[in-house]
Design an enzyme around this catalytic site. Sequence first.
Site, PDB file in Angstrom:
ATOM      1  N   ASP A   7       0.860  -1.193   0.000  1.00  0.00           N
ATOM      2  CA  ASP A   7       0.000   0.000   0.000  1.00  0.00           C
ATOM      3  C   ASP A   7       0.893   1.239   0.000  1.00  0.00           C
ATOM      4  O   ASP A   7       2.101   1.153   0.259  1.00  0.00           O
ATOM      5  CB  ASP A   7      -0.902   0.011   1.249  1.00  0.00           C
ATOM      6  CG  ASP A   7      -1.838   1.229   1.282  1.00  0.00           C
ATOM      7  OD1 ASP A   7      -2.414   1.565   0.227  1.00  0.00           O
ATOM      8  OD2 ASP A   7      -1.976   1.853   2.340  1.00  0.00           O
ATOM      9  N   SER A   8       0.287   2.386  -0.269  1.00  0.00           N
ATOM     10  CA  SER A   8       1.045   3.641  -0.194  1.00  0.00           C
ATOM     11  C   SER A   8       1.464   3.942   1.247  1.00  0.00           C
ATOM     12  O   SER A   8       2.396   4.691   1.480  1.00  0.00           O
ATOM     13  CB  SER A   8       0.177   4.783  -0.719  1.00  0.00           C
ATOM     14  OG  SER A   8      -1.010   4.863   0.047  1.00  0.00           O
ATOM     15  N   TYR A  39      -1.049   8.668  -2.547  1.00  0.00           N
ATOM     16  CA  TYR A  39      -1.118   8.456  -3.993  1.00  0.00           C
ATOM     17  C   TYR A  39      -2.355   9.131  -4.602  1.00  0.00           C
ATOM     18  O   TYR A  39      -2.336   9.558  -5.747  1.00  0.00           O
ATOM     19  CB  TYR A  39      -1.257   6.956  -4.301  1.00  0.00           C
ATOM     20  CG  TYR A  39      -0.003   6.115  -4.167  1.00  0.00           C
ATOM     21  CD1 TYR A  39       1.239   6.671  -3.876  1.00  0.00           C
ATOM     22  CD2 TYR A  39      -0.079   4.730  -4.366  1.00  0.00           C
ATOM     23  CE1 TYR A  39       2.364   5.875  -3.767  1.00  0.00           C
ATOM     24  CE2 TYR A  39       1.047   3.934  -4.266  1.00  0.00           C
ATOM     25  CZ  TYR A  39       2.271   4.500  -3.966  1.00  0.00           C
ATOM     26  OH  TYR A  39       3.373   3.702  -3.874  1.00  0.00           O
ATOM     27  N   GLY A  40      -3.424   9.160  -3.809  1.00  0.00           N
ATOM     28  CA  GLY A  40      -4.753   9.452  -4.346  1.00  0.00           C
ATOM     29  C   GLY A  40      -4.965  10.824  -4.930  1.00  0.00           C
ATOM     30  O   GLY A  40      -5.952  11.060  -5.632  1.00  0.00           O
ATOM     31  N   CYS A  70      -4.353  -1.498  -2.004  1.00  0.00           N
ATOM     32  CA  CYS A  70      -4.576  -0.073  -2.198  1.00  0.00           C
ATOM     33  C   CYS A  70      -5.510   0.065  -3.392  1.00  0.00           C
ATOM     34  O   CYS A  70      -5.158  -0.353  -4.505  1.00  0.00           O
ATOM     35  CB  CYS A  70      -3.233   0.597  -2.483  1.00  0.00           C
ATOM     36  SG  CYS A  70      -3.336   2.327  -2.957  1.00  0.00           S
ATOM     37  N   ASN A  71      -6.705   0.598  -3.146  1.00  0.00           N
ATOM     38  CA  ASN A  71      -7.683   0.739  -4.235  1.00  0.00           C
ATOM     39  C   ASN A  71      -7.155   1.643  -5.342  1.00  0.00           C
ATOM     40  O   ASN A  71      -7.408   1.416  -6.524  1.00  0.00           O
ATOM     41  CB  ASN A  71      -8.977   1.332  -3.697  1.00  0.00           C
ATOM     42  CG  ASN A  71      -9.680   0.420  -2.718  1.00  0.00           C
ATOM     43  OD1 ASN A  71     -10.575  -0.316  -3.077  1.00  0.00           O
ATOM     44  ND2 ASN A  71      -9.274   0.456  -1.454  1.00  0.00           N
ATOM     45  N   GLU A 150      -2.205   8.614   8.340  1.00  0.00           N
ATOM     46  CA  GLU A 150      -0.738   8.532   8.363  1.00  0.00           C
ATOM     47  C   GLU A 150      -0.169   9.217   9.610  1.00  0.00           C
ATOM     48  O   GLU A 150       0.946   8.952  10.013  1.00  0.00           O
ATOM     49  CB  GLU A 150      -0.144   9.138   7.087  1.00  0.00           C
ATOM     50  CG  GLU A 150      -0.415   8.296   5.831  1.00  0.00           C
ATOM     51  CD  GLU A 150       0.190   6.887   5.889  1.00  0.00           C
ATOM     52  OE1 GLU A 150       1.337   6.748   6.330  1.00  0.00           O
ATOM     53  OE2 GLU A 150      -0.503   5.918   5.494  1.00  0.00           O
ATOM     54  N   CYS A 182     -11.173   2.887   0.181  1.00  0.00           N
ATOM     55  CA  CYS A 182      -9.748   3.202   0.349  1.00  0.00           C
ATOM     56  C   CYS A 182      -9.319   2.415   1.573  1.00  0.00           C
ATOM     57  O   CYS A 182     -10.031   2.414   2.593  1.00  0.00           O
ATOM     58  CB  CYS A 182      -9.573   4.701   0.575  1.00  0.00           C
ATOM     59  SG  CYS A 182      -7.897   5.151   1.118  1.00  0.00           S
ATOM     60  N   HIS A 184      -7.242   2.892   3.766  1.00  0.00           N
ATOM     61  CA  HIS A 184      -7.005   3.668   4.991  1.00  0.00           C
ATOM     62  C   HIS A 184      -8.309   3.882   5.785  1.00  0.00           C
ATOM     63  O   HIS A 184      -8.250   4.221   6.959  1.00  0.00           O
ATOM     64  CB  HIS A 184      -6.426   5.051   4.651  1.00  0.00           C
ATOM     65  CG  HIS A 184      -4.967   5.064   4.313  1.00  0.00           C
ATOM     66  ND1 HIS A 184      -4.470   4.552   3.143  1.00  0.00           N
ATOM     67  CD2 HIS A 184      -3.894   5.528   5.010  1.00  0.00           C
ATOM     68  CE1 HIS A 184      -3.140   4.723   3.121  1.00  0.00           C
ATOM     69  NE2 HIS A 184      -2.775   5.311   4.236  1.00  0.00           N
TER      70      HIS A 184
HETATM   71  N1  DGL Z   1      -4.816   3.268   0.701  1.00  0.00           N
HETATM   72  C1  DGL Z   1      -4.996   3.744  -0.617  1.00  0.00           C
HETATM   73  C2  DGL Z   1      -6.286   3.269  -1.261  1.00  0.00           C
HETATM   74  O1  DGL Z   1      -6.833   2.248  -0.882  1.00  0.00           O
HETATM   75  C3  DGL Z   1      -4.727   5.158  -1.004  1.00  0.00           C
HETATM   76  C4  DGL Z   1      -4.175   6.160  -0.085  1.00  0.00           C
HETATM   77  C5  DGL Z   1      -3.401   7.234  -0.813  1.00  0.00           C
HETATM   78  O2  DGL Z   1      -3.994   8.227  -1.268  1.00  0.00           O
HETATM   79  O3  DGL Z   1      -2.197   7.022  -0.910  1.00  0.00           O
HETATM   80  O4  DGL Z   1      -6.773   3.879  -2.184  1.00  0.00           O
END
Ligand code: DGL
Length: 255
Positions: A7-8, A39-40, A70-71, A150, A182, A184
């Site tokens: 995951d990120s 990442y998002g 990570c979606n 985070e 997501c 998170h």
């Molecule tokens: N945990 C990630 C997801 O499921 C994304 C979090 C991010 O923005 O990095 O999309």
Amino acid sequence: MKIGIFDSGIGGVTVLHQALKQLPNEDYIYYADTQNVPYGEKPKEEVKRYIFEAVDFIARQGVKAVVIACNTATSVAVEDLRAKYAFPVLGIEPAVKPAVQASEAMGKRVLVLATSLTLKEKKFHDLVDRIDSHAIVDKLPLPNLVQFAERYQFQEDDVIRYLEDQLTPFDLKQYGTVVLGCTHFPFFKAAIRKLFPDDVVLMDGSVGTVKHLKRVLEASGQTGDGTGQVTFYTSGVKVEDGVLLSQYHRLLEML
Ligand code: DGL
């Protein structure tokens, strides 16, 4: 050989938790790209570059499968990853299908919470087009939740204020299911649940993703004889620091 979970950041711990539950006789590598989270909200090509760097690293450790926990990463890269690696690459995606089925049965709507990139991507639009024949799916990006997570802030006043603010335009009574799209977001279940009517069902894709992993391992005769040992990495560096390791273990206990 181990199973890689990527995951990120800390979000994939929600999938690791399920994996340890359903597949306790495996050993795992957990890779968080903490240098590049979130990442998002970043451009797709940049995120893709980070994902390939991470999965290349995981592949070099020797793994029999990788779960993209990570979606966002799944939506931008899973097909390309599958084309590159010989081991199975599984991806998590928003649990829209069970949510639509459940909400239809209740005569209610579905709200999908995810990152902006996930909600923008073709993969998500295709998924909704396939399943949402009665147009009951609404969506809302909640990027700040990734940042709060985070910083290990899950219940603080700022989190609640942010959620209340973002949800103001929605009539929350009309939702039967809320998709935590997501990885998170399951850490915020308690905070999210409080804002919706009592009977709302929160759904995420971790159970289904790990079930799928189990089927893949069984079908290829690759189930393990491990002990649920997890080696943690942050952006290519093995985590040896006791404080950080105990933070990961605390997250696992939160779920
Ligand atoms: N945990 C990630 C997801 O499921 C994304 C979090 C991010 O923005 O990095 O999309």
